[in-house]
Structures are given as C-alpha cells and as structure tokens.
Write a protein that holds these residues in place. Structure first.
Motif, PDB file in Angstrom:
ATOM      1  N   THR A   1       0.749  -0.958  -0.107  1.00  0.00           N
ATOM      2  CA  THR A   1      -0.223  -0.102  -0.223  1.00  0.00           C
ATOM      3  C   THR A   1       0.405   1.453  -0.057  1.00  0.00           C
ATOM      4  OG1 THR A   1      -1.673  -0.667   1.239  1.00  0.00           O
ATOM      5  CG2 THR A   1      -1.657   1.260   1.469  1.00  0.00           C
ATOM      6  N   ALA A   2       2.175   1.308   0.905  1.00  0.00           N
ATOM      7  CA  ALA A   2       2.763   2.751   0.906  1.00  0.00           C
ATOM      8  C   ALA A   2       3.267   2.506  -0.077  1.00  0.00           C
ATOM      9  CB  ALA A   2       3.967   2.167   1.988  1.00  0.00           C
ATOM     10  N   ALA A   3       3.729   1.858  -1.122  1.00  0.00           N
ATOM     11  CA  ALA A   3       4.734   2.232  -2.558  1.00  0.00           C
ATOM     12  C   ALA A   3       3.905   2.505  -3.536  1.00  0.00           C
ATOM     13  CB  ALA A   3       5.477   0.878  -2.878  1.00  0.00           C
ATOM     14  N   PHE A   4       2.721   2.074  -3.665  1.00  0.00           N
ATOM     15  CA  PHE A   4       1.331   2.201  -4.154  1.00  0.00           C
ATOM     16  C   PHE A   4       1.022   3.555  -3.848  1.00  0.00           C
ATOM     17  CE2 PHE A   4       0.569  -2.219  -6.018  1.00  0.00           C
ATOM     18  CZ  PHE A   4       0.852  -2.008  -6.779  1.00  0.00           C
ATOM     19  N   GLU A   5       0.809   4.065  -2.674  1.00  0.00           N
ATOM     20  CA  GLU A   5      -0.048   5.451  -2.169  1.00  0.00           C
ATOM     21  C   GLU A   5       1.758   6.310  -2.703  1.00  0.00           C
ATOM     22  OE1 GLU A   5      -0.310   5.596   2.262  1.00  0.00           O
ATOM     23  OE2 GLU A   5      -2.192   4.552   1.843  1.00  0.00           O
ATOM     24  N   SER A   6       2.822   5.754  -3.088  1.00  0.00           N
ATOM     25  CA  SER A   6       3.422   7.067  -3.049  1.00  0.00           C
ATOM     26  C   SER A   6       3.003   7.461  -4.199  1.00  0.00           C
ATOM     27  CB  SER A   6       4.876   6.865  -2.968  1.00  0.00           C
ATOM     28  OG  SER A   6       5.672   5.764  -3.867  1.00  0.00           O
ATOM     29  N   GLN A   7       2.204   6.712  -5.306  1.00  0.00           N
ATOM     30  CA  GLN A   7       2.524   6.753  -7.025  1.00  0.00           C
ATOM     31  C   GLN A   7       0.616   7.110  -7.270  1.00  0.00           C
ATOM     32  OE1 GLN A   7       5.324   6.316  -8.914  1.00  0.00           O
ATOM     33  NE2 GLN A   7       6.160   6.310  -7.175  1.00  0.00           N
ATOM     34  N   ASP A   8       0.509   7.404  -5.554  1.00  0.00           N
ATOM     35  CA  ASP A   8      -0.959   8.593  -5.561  1.00  0.00           C
ATOM     36  C   ASP A   8      -2.013   6.754  -5.741  1.00  0.00           C
ATOM     37  OD1 ASP A   8      -0.514  10.006  -5.277  1.00  0.00           O
ATOM     38  OD2 ASP A   8       0.431  11.118  -7.103  1.00  0.00           O
ATOM     39  N   VAL A   9      -1.387   5.629  -6.109  1.00  0.00           N
ATOM     40  CA  VAL A   9      -2.480   4.922  -6.284  1.00  0.00           C
ATOM     41  C   VAL A   9      -3.459   4.080  -5.224  1.00  0.00           C
ATOM     42  CG1 VAL A   9      -2.465   2.655  -7.863  1.00  0.00           C
ATOM     43  CG2 VAL A   9      -1.472   4.083  -8.281  1.00  0.00           C
ATOM     44  N   GLU A  10      -4.304   4.003  -5.051  1.00  0.00           N
ATOM     45  CA  GLU A  10      -5.260   3.587  -4.916  1.00  0.00           C
ATOM     46  C   GLU A  10      -5.222   1.479  -4.109  1.00  0.00           C
ATOM     47  OE1 GLU A  10      -9.048   5.031  -3.776  1.00  0.00           O
ATOM     48  OE2 GLU A  10      -8.556   6.571  -3.528  1.00  0.00           O
ATOM     49  N   ILE A  11      -5.306   1.590  -3.354  1.00  0.00           N
ATOM     50  CA  ILE A  11      -5.121  -0.621  -3.438  1.00  0.00           C
ATOM     51  C   ILE A  11      -6.854  -0.457  -2.789  1.00  0.00           C
ATOM     52  CG2 ILE A  11      -3.944  -2.758  -2.780  1.00  0.00           C
ATOM     53  CD1 ILE A  11      -2.623  -0.822  -4.889  1.00  0.00           C
ATOM     54  N   GLU A  12      -6.786  -2.757  -3.293  1.00  0.00           N
ATOM     55  CA  GLU A  12      -8.383  -3.054  -2.572  1.00  0.00           C
ATOM     56  C   GLU A  12      -7.582  -3.965  -2.506  1.00  0.00           C
ATOM     57  OE1 GLU A  12     -12.399  -4.025  -4.424  1.00  0.00           O
ATOM     58  OE2 GLU A  12     -12.656  -2.060  -3.839  1.00  0.00           O
ATOM     59  N   TYR A  13      -7.520  -4.986  -1.806  1.00  0.00           N
ATOM     60  CA  TYR A  13      -7.515  -6.454  -0.913  1.00  0.00           C
ATOM     61  C   TYR A  13      -9.265  -6.962  -1.201  1.00  0.00           C
ATOM     62  CZ  TYR A  13      -2.752  -3.898   0.383  1.00  0.00           C
ATOM     63  OH  TYR A  13      -1.783  -3.577  -0.175  1.00  0.00           O
TER      64      TYR A  13
END
Length: 257
Positions: free
Chosen positions: A56-68
């Motif tokens: 999540t932290a890696a994708f948040e740094s690229q402004d990408v939201e995650i859904e598990y």
C-alpha cells in the motif's frame, strides 16, 4: 467528405483512448489478492498486515489506491490473480515457475525459513538427504527451495502439507510432527496469539536456514495493464526504500522474536 471526417475523428478518439488508458486504469483502485499468513497478511490485522502495508505504501507514493481481496487459501489467491481476475497477488517468495503466469516485481525484502523442532530431539542437518526419517509438515502453496521440493516429490523425505501455518505450529506443540520449516516471526506470532506463549522455551530452530529468499509482488500476464502497473509499483518501492518507510514497517511489526 463528412464520412471521411467522421472516420478520421473515430481514429483520433481511439488513439487517445489507447494512449490514456493506462492513466485511466491507474486512477482506479488496483485489486490485490491475499490470504491468511499473520503477521505478514491477515484480515484481522491493521491494514491487512505487514506485507499489505508495504504494498500500500509503495502504491500510495505513486498516488494509486489499493483494494485487497481476501481469499480462503493461498492457492485460491494465486489462481484468481493468475487468471487476470485481480491486478496482483501479494507477496510471494521468488519462484522461477511464477514467470509462466506473472510479471515479478523487484525484490521487496529478504526472508529466511528455519526448521523448528522440540529441544528434546537430537536434530542436525546439512543437506536435504539428512531429513530422511523425520515427519515434516509444510504449508500448502509454500515454496521451500528446489532441493526440498524435489525430495518431497520423489518421496525421499516425508512431508505433509496443510493449509494453515497455525496447524503446523500446533502439530509441533502436540508432538505429531518432528519438523516444520517456519519463519521465526511467524512461529512466535502464532504461539502468542494461540495462547501457547508459555511453550516457547520447549522449541528451537536450526541455525542453518532451509532457504533465504526474496518476496515479490506478482502481476498477471493475462492483464494488459500489468506492465504499466508494475512500473508504478517498482517506482513506489524505490521511494519507500529510500525514505525509510519500508524499513520502518519491518522494524515496528516484525518484533516477535
């Protein structure tokens, strides 16, 4: 003339849609399959556990939201993503065979598994052939290195596979198995959360790791956006490694020794 203009406009629109589609997809939450493996992954842990927090932290740094997407077993999580029904599967130890269905991310971090056993047992090993005669329990879907997997397949060693690492630990505690390849963090976490912390002194692990491996995010080749999404993740991974966020998550949550 108007037909020609209309055709040209359609081609321009199609080109723009193709050009912008990665950005449009990236703006939507990416779906990632996980299963139970606390404290690394669990629906009962904050933000789905350690590995999910890193992803999540890696994708948040690229402004990408995650859904598990929580699956019942790791095999289901793997197969569901391999079919392109999810954008990724997290996190998996490196296995050459995964390249058949997935793109594999840059290494997230390294991890080692050791054989745990009761201190009363006289146990030592240097090679897989030394494991003959022992009752071993391992996780279904877990990868324990080429030598171990080959010896299990040829039945040179006796291995029972279970779907839950809790079961592996409980088998050790009740004496129904001799050995279980486990992560130190996972073993201690299970003992504590299962009310077996007072039994910890009865067990130890062999200093020689069964394997040391890296863990990775997997993205299905069946998904045409995977290549673009993987670039985003790898860039985000560089960011959280550089700013210390990844190490901070590991430091805080892996303190179960």
């Amino acid at each position: 003339m108007s037909d020609c203009v209309d055709t040209t406009s359609k081609f321009i629109l199609l080109y723009l849609l193709l050009l912008l589609s990665p950005l449009a997809v990236a703006a939507q939450p990416l779906t990632i399959t996980v299963s139970e493996y606390p404290p690394y992954h669990s629906k009962d842990l904050p933000s789905f556990g350690i590995n999910a927090q890193i992803v999540t932290a890696a994708f948040e740094s690229q402004d990408v939201e995650i859904e598990y997407i929580q699956m019942s077993t790791w095999k289901e999580a793997f197969d569901y993503a391999a079919q392109g029904k999810a954008d990724a599967a997290a996190l998996w130890e490196y296995n050459q065979a995964h390249k058949q269905d997935f793109l594999i991310s840059d290494p997230v971090y390294k991890i080692s598994a050791h054989f745990f056993y009761n201190r009363k047992m006289d146990f030592d090993w240097r090679r897989v052939s030394d494991l003959k005669g022992y009752n071993i329990s391992a996780l279904t879907g877990g990868y324990y290195g080429d030598a171990f997997e080959a010896a299990e397949k040829t039945q040179e060693i006796k291995v029972v596979r279970v779907y839950d690492e809790v079961e592996n630990v409980k088998k050790l505690v009740d004496g129904s198995i001799d050995l279980a390849p486990l992560y130190i963090t996972s073993f201690n976490y299970v003992l504590k959360t299962q009310g077996l912390g007072d039994r910890r002194a009865e067990f130890t692990y062999h200093p020689k790791p069964l394997f040391t491996n890296s863990v990775h995010l997997l993205m299905p080749k069946a998904n045409p956006q995977s290549q673009y999404n993987m670039v985003l993740f790898n860039e985000g991974l560089k960011v959280i490694k550089a700013n210390g966020a990844l190490q901070s998550i590991l430091n805080v949550h892996l303190n179960y020794r």
